[in-house]
Enzyme design. Structure first.
Site, PDB file in Angstrom:
ATOM      1  N   ASP A  15      52.525  -0.776 -15.414  1.00 48.20           N
ATOM      2  CA  ASP A  15      53.661   0.135 -15.695  1.00 48.20           C
ATOM      3  C   ASP A  15      54.895  -0.046 -14.749  1.00 48.20           C
ATOM      4  O   ASP A  15      55.413   0.355 -13.968  1.00 48.20           O
ATOM      5  CB  ASP A  15      53.335   1.596 -15.273  1.00 48.20           C
ATOM      6  CG  ASP A  15      51.943   2.094 -16.014  1.00 48.20           C
ATOM      7  OD1 ASP A  15      51.984   1.588 -17.299  1.00 48.20           O
ATOM      8  OD2 ASP A  15      51.285   2.783 -15.611  1.00 48.20           O
ATOM      9  N   LYS A  66      50.423  -0.236 -29.826  1.00 46.35           N
ATOM     10  CA  LYS A  66      50.173   0.878 -30.760  1.00 46.35           C
ATOM     11  C   LYS A  66      50.835   0.879 -32.131  1.00 46.35           C
ATOM     12  O   LYS A  66      51.588   1.505 -32.492  1.00 46.35           O
ATOM     13  CB  LYS A  66      50.300   2.183 -30.155  1.00 46.35           C
ATOM     14  CG  LYS A  66      49.412   2.499 -28.895  1.00 46.35           C
ATOM     15  CD  LYS A  66      49.888   3.896 -28.255  1.00 46.35           C
ATOM     16  CE  LYS A  66      49.147   4.245 -26.972  1.00 46.35           C
ATOM     17  NZ  LYS A  66      49.666   3.293 -26.073  1.00 46.35           N
ATOM     18  N   ARG A 217      48.183   4.463 -12.202  1.00 47.52           N
ATOM     19  CA  ARG A 217      48.539   4.809 -10.837  1.00 47.52           C
ATOM     20  C   ARG A 217      47.814   5.084  -9.722  1.00 47.52           C
ATOM     21  O   ARG A 217      48.031   4.719  -8.389  1.00 47.52           O
ATOM     22  CB  ARG A 217      49.108   6.290 -11.169  1.00 47.52           C
ATOM     23  CG  ARG A 217      50.633   6.088 -11.769  1.00 47.52           C
ATOM     24  CD  ARG A 217      51.281   7.396 -12.290  1.00 47.52           C
ATOM     25  NE  ARG A 217      50.536   7.779 -13.575  1.00 47.52           N
ATOM     26  CZ  ARG A 217      51.017   8.225 -14.560  1.00 47.52           C
ATOM     27  NH1 ARG A 217      52.130   9.238 -14.192  1.00 47.52           N
ATOM     28  NH2 ARG A 217      50.601   8.453 -15.714  1.00 47.52           N
TER      29      ARG A 217
END
Length: 239
Positions: A15, A66, A217
């Site tokens: 990310d 996606k 995360r």
């Protein structure tokens, strides 16, 4: 399960949006995770070169873009993803049977039985719940809709799905064991739930039958990310 088998199940979510960050994570975590997920932000910022960067460090790539468009557009985009040598890439099952089947047909025609990246169908995003579905006119419970989309994807020849770990047993029952299941919404006990509503620990997800776990995360935000990844591997091994 061995540590190597457990490590291979972990997909680290990149990310970030800078080449320097990708290089840092690829160098640091390649020995500790099985794959790196490249999503929309990173791919939009850095393009296909980011895939080559990860591969340079010996890392495998899950290209998480996606795809959801008319059948030919998705088929051609998927073909380019497969040509890059990524291990996994995905499209939205909500694009329908024709879109998924056209993609598989195009890939099969190009690769003629040779090994290629696996194409996955996204079922229902882990940030969604019944209210989210109702807002767009879908009046089925989330688990029922997930299984419906997974079965449609398998019928179209798709290699597997991306789905919440809670739905893994239902998907296994509907689609069998020769169908990949990748699960985001996985958080070890030491991490907060963040913005994903349907979550499970890594050990629980693997025990339920998940093939790969997307984790971001809890590793990236840890004081020592390599140790965090190793702790997750140990948790999976311990069951």
């Amino acid at each position: 399960m061995t540590r190597d088998e457990a490590r291979a199940k972990i997909i680290f979510a990149l990310d970030v949006n800078e080449f320097s960050d990708v290089e840092k994570w690829a160098d640091l975590l390649s020995p500790h995770v099985g794959m790196f997920k490249v999503g929309k932000q990173l791919y939009t910022a850095c393009g296909p070169a980011v895939v080559r960067m990860i591969q340079k460090y010996g890392g495998e790539v899950f290209l998480d873009l996606k795809y959801h468009d008319i059948p030919n557009t998705v088929a051609m985009a998927s073909l380019e993803a497969a040509r890059m040598g990524v291990k996994l890439f995905n499209l939205h099952a909500l694009g329908g049977y024709e879109m998924m089947a056209k993609t598989v047909e195009t890939l099969d025609k190009e690769f003629k039985g040779e090994e290629r990246g696996k194409v996955l169908a996204v079922t229902i995003l882990t940030s969604s719940n019944e209210q989210t579905l109702q807002e767009v006119g879908i009046n089925l419970p989330v688990p029922e809709m997930v299984v419906k989309l997974a079965a449609l994807a398998k019928k179209a020849g798709i290699d597997g799905v991306v789905a919440s770990p809670q739905e893994v047993p239902l998907i296994r029952e509907a689609c069998g064991n020769d169908f990949l299941i990748v699960t985001p919404g996985v958080r070890p006990a030491f991490a907060a739930a963040d913005d994903q509503k349907r979550i499970m620990t890594p050990a629980e997800a693997v025990k339920s039958g998940a093939d790969y776990l997307v984790i971001g995360r809890p590793i990236a935000a840890a004081p020592n990310p390599a140790e965090a990844a190793q702790a997750i591997v140990a948790e999976i091994v311990a069951g």
